[in-house]
Design a protein around this motif. Structure first.
Motif, PDB file in Angstrom:
ATOM      1  N   ALA A 168      -1.582   0.431  -4.167  1.00 43.09           N
ATOM      2  CA  ALA A 168      -0.262   0.730  -4.726  1.00 43.09           C
ATOM      3  C   ALA A 168      -0.413   1.555  -5.999  1.00 43.09           C
ATOM      4  O   ALA A 168      -1.453   1.541  -6.658  1.00 43.09           O
ATOM      5  N   ASP A 169       0.635   2.283  -6.348  1.00 44.77           N
ATOM      6  CA  ASP A 169       0.729   3.000  -7.621  1.00 44.77           C
ATOM      7  C   ASP A 169       1.412   2.046  -8.599  1.00 44.77           C
ATOM      8  O   ASP A 169       2.602   1.761  -8.466  1.00 44.77           O
ATOM      9  N   CYS A 180      -1.269  -6.673 -11.476  1.00 45.32           N
ATOM     10  CA  CYS A 180      -1.495  -5.216 -11.527  1.00 45.32           C
ATOM     11  C   CYS A 180      -2.806  -4.847 -10.837  1.00 45.32           C
ATOM     12  O   CYS A 180      -2.864  -3.878 -10.065  1.00 45.32           O
ATOM     13  N   THR A 238       2.367   0.342 -12.487  1.00 45.23           N
ATOM     14  CA  THR A 238       2.579   0.530 -13.925  1.00 45.23           C
ATOM     15  C   THR A 238       2.857  -0.815 -14.573  1.00 45.23           C
ATOM     16  O   THR A 238       3.689  -1.593 -14.085  1.00 45.23           O
ATOM     17  N   LYS A 249      -6.213   3.690 -14.261  1.00 48.00           N
ATOM     18  CA  LYS A 249      -5.921   3.337 -12.867  1.00 48.00           C
ATOM     19  C   LYS A 249      -4.705   2.420 -12.778  1.00 48.00           C
ATOM     20  O   LYS A 249      -3.954   2.453 -11.803  1.00 48.00           O
ATOM     21  N   LYS A 306      -1.400   2.181 -14.767  1.00 47.11           N
ATOM     22  CA  LYS A 306      -0.646   2.953 -15.756  1.00 47.11           C
ATOM     23  C   LYS A 306       0.000   2.005 -16.769  1.00 47.11           C
ATOM     24  O   LYS A 306       0.217   0.823 -16.489  1.00 47.11           O
ATOM     25  N   TYR A 352      -3.283  -2.470  -7.506  1.00 46.04           N
ATOM     26  CA  TYR A 352      -4.183  -1.314  -7.496  1.00 46.04           C
ATOM     27  C   TYR A 352      -5.219  -1.422  -6.374  1.00 46.04           C
ATOM     28  O   TYR A 352      -5.446  -0.463  -5.629  1.00 46.04           O
ATOM     29  N   ARG A 374       0.843  -1.197   0.000  1.00 47.12           N
ATOM     30  CA  ARG A 374       0.000   0.000   0.000  1.00 47.12           C
ATOM     31  C   ARG A 374       0.880   1.250   0.000  1.00 47.12           C
ATOM     32  O   ARG A 374       1.800   1.395   0.812  1.00 47.12           O
ATOM     33  N   GLY A 375       0.601   2.149  -0.929  1.00 50.40           N
ATOM     34  CA  GLY A 375       1.362   3.388  -1.022  1.00 50.40           C
ATOM     35  C   GLY A 375       2.702   3.248  -1.720  1.00 50.40           C
ATOM     36  O   GLY A 375       3.408   4.246  -1.911  1.00 50.40           O
ATOM     37  N   LYS A 376       3.056   2.049  -2.148  1.00 51.86           N
ATOM     38  CA  LYS A 376       4.328   1.819  -2.830  1.00 51.86           C
ATOM     39  C   LYS A 376       4.175   1.981  -4.340  1.00 51.86           C
ATOM     40  O   LYS A 376       3.067   1.952  -4.882  1.00 51.86           O
ATOM     41  N   ARG A 377       5.308   2.144  -5.009  1.00 56.07           N
ATOM     42  CA  ARG A 377       5.330   2.227  -6.468  1.00 56.07           C
ATOM     43  C   ARG A 377       5.720   0.864  -7.021  1.00 56.07           C
ATOM     44  O   ARG A 377       6.804   0.352  -6.734  1.00 56.07           O
TER      45      ARG A 377
END
Length: 446
Positions: A201-202, A193, A204, A317, A319, A197, A176-179
């Motif tokens: 998490a962010d 993915c 891509t 949502k 990327k 989401y 959570r909150g990580k890239r």
């Protein structure tokens, strides 16, 4: 039953099945019913752990009517798309109810074929105890996917965050909150993915090549529903009948049956595909427009059955980035066009090698090369196509290594083709004349 459970200690199994997932369990049930002394070995703690150990969001993407095991179908109140732990618990229950000889916590270290004795010598460890088994037949039921493909990008060793192959992804809860950056764009990549989401998490997705997408409900209605559905059952098309009908179409002409299905899908889901393409997602429908199942047969990858992740991509949502990975920096994935994707965690959803990779690990590279590639349509030899031209390479049939067999695939294939492999093993045990390979030529794996 207690005496039978000692198979492998007091007497040798006729067939040793390496791998206790759905393939090994289905084959074990067939062999049990045919009276073939067989032992299944698996490294996990319990049957079904192959499913339980995967990321939490994993569900079947095929409908329940397509996924029954031999002899004992799922209860008729089960969901159409079962969750992975539900499948794992069913597999564990199945091994007990069918009274299969199943050794968990068992790791195979090596195997070699003793030509003079016409048997395998298999070294393994069970619960810390080193043992040697001498089965007449060896089946690698390690799944249609071979050893995980972990790429080697420059700089991987200096990445400061977490990284792992998709086969080892624990779930998105800890991120959570990580890239997150997921390299790949097929089934596992989409699932992971979406998992990232949904856990905040962010994320891509890196799409390196085009991917075939088909919506789950469209696949059900247009491709599978005629054989595997409540409606089909109401018409008297049982799973066994459906399997025979499905198998009656030769692979050489099967694409001709599938092209019209995906032409319909393009029309039916035109808005869906337009949204995906507008978001920059690169779509395809296979080399000849024949869609998912032919991609699965030809290469075992390159597709996603959409159960929600595609909408997340279309809405931005999840990327999307495109290109090849140039290097892994300390805190980012760098693509070949210079794009830098900051990352705290990287997941390599980069697929698997051929099943003969397991033969290389457990037996030898020489045997793996002699057998050749597993899976994919074509001939098992480049020179003389023999009787197997146009079938899946080396699956469920004799190979160019005496007494070595490969078994794998989805739940449907594990159920249906386990019958034919079991019958061949039974015939060999009874001394009946059955097809063998008599080809001297080797076919090196691509």
């Amino acid at each position: 039953r207690d005496e039978e459970a000692e198979l492998g200690r007091t007497r040798q199994p006729y067939a040793l099945v390496v791998g206790g997932g759905q393939g090994g369990i289905a084959l074990g049930a067939r062999l049990k019913r045919l009276g073939v002394p067989a032992l299944i070995v698996d490294k996990h703690d319990r049957p079904g752990d192959q499913w339980r150990s995967r990321y939490k969001s994993l569900h079947l993407h095929d409908p329940v009517w397509y996924d029954h095991l031999p002899y004992l179908p799922f209860p008729d109140h089960w969901p159409v798309f079962a969750a992975k732990d539900k499948v794992g618990d069913w597999l564990e229950m199945y091994t007990k109810v069918m009274e299969l000889n199943y050794w968990s916590r068992t790791e195979v270290h090596s195997a070699r074929y003793d030509e003079s004795a016409a048997e395998w010598v298999v070294e393994l460890t069970r619960d810390g105890e080193r043992l040697t088994l001498r089965p007449k037949q060896l089946v690698l039921a390690t799944g249609m996917s071979g050893v995980p493909n972990l790429p080697h990008y420059p700089g991987m060793e200096r990445f400061a965050g977490e990284s792992h192959h998709s086969s080892r992804h624990p779930g998105g809860e800890a991120y959570r909150g990580k890239r997150a950056v997921v390299i790949g764009s097929n089934n596992s990549a989409h699932d992971i993915c979406a998992d990232f989401y949904e856990n905040g998490a962010d994320v891509t997705m890196v799409q390196r090549s085009s991917t075939h997408i088909v919506k789950s409900d469209t696949l059900m209605e247009l491709a599978l529903g005629g054989l595997y559905s409540e409606e089909a059952l109401a018409k008297g098309i049982t799973t066994d009948k459906a399997d025979m009908l499905f198998a009656s179409v030769p692979y050489r002409i099967m694409h001709e049956f599938h092209v019209p299905v995906y032409e319909q899908a393009k029309v039916r889901d035109a808005d869906f595909y337009a949204r995906l393409e507008k978001a920059g997602f690169r779509l395809d429908f296979g080399d000849d427009g024949s869609g998912l199942f032919m991609k699965y047969l030809r290469r075992g990858s390159g597709y996603y059955i959409d159960v929600g992740a595609s909408d997340l991509i279309a809405d931005g949502k999840i990327k999307l980035a495109h290109g090849k990975v140039q290097e892994i920096a300390e805190d980012a994935v760098v693509l070949d066009d210079g794009t830098r994707l900051p990352a705290d965690v990287i997941v390599y959803a980069t697929g698997y090698g051929s099943m003969n990779g397991w033969a290389a690990k457990l037996i030898s590279q020489e045997v793996a090369d002699r057998v050749g590639k597993c899976w994919g349509l074509g001939s098992d030899t480049t020179k003389d196509p023999g009787p197997w031209e146009g079938e899946l390479r080396n699956m469920w049939k004799p190979t160019r290594q005496d007494a070595l067999w490969f078994h794998g695939g989805n739940l449907h294939q594990s159920r249906h083709y386990s019958l034919y492999l079991a019958l061949q093993l039974k015939a060999r045990m009874e001394g009946l004349d059955t097809p063998v390979y008599a080809l001297a030529e080797t076919h090196h794996a691509a």
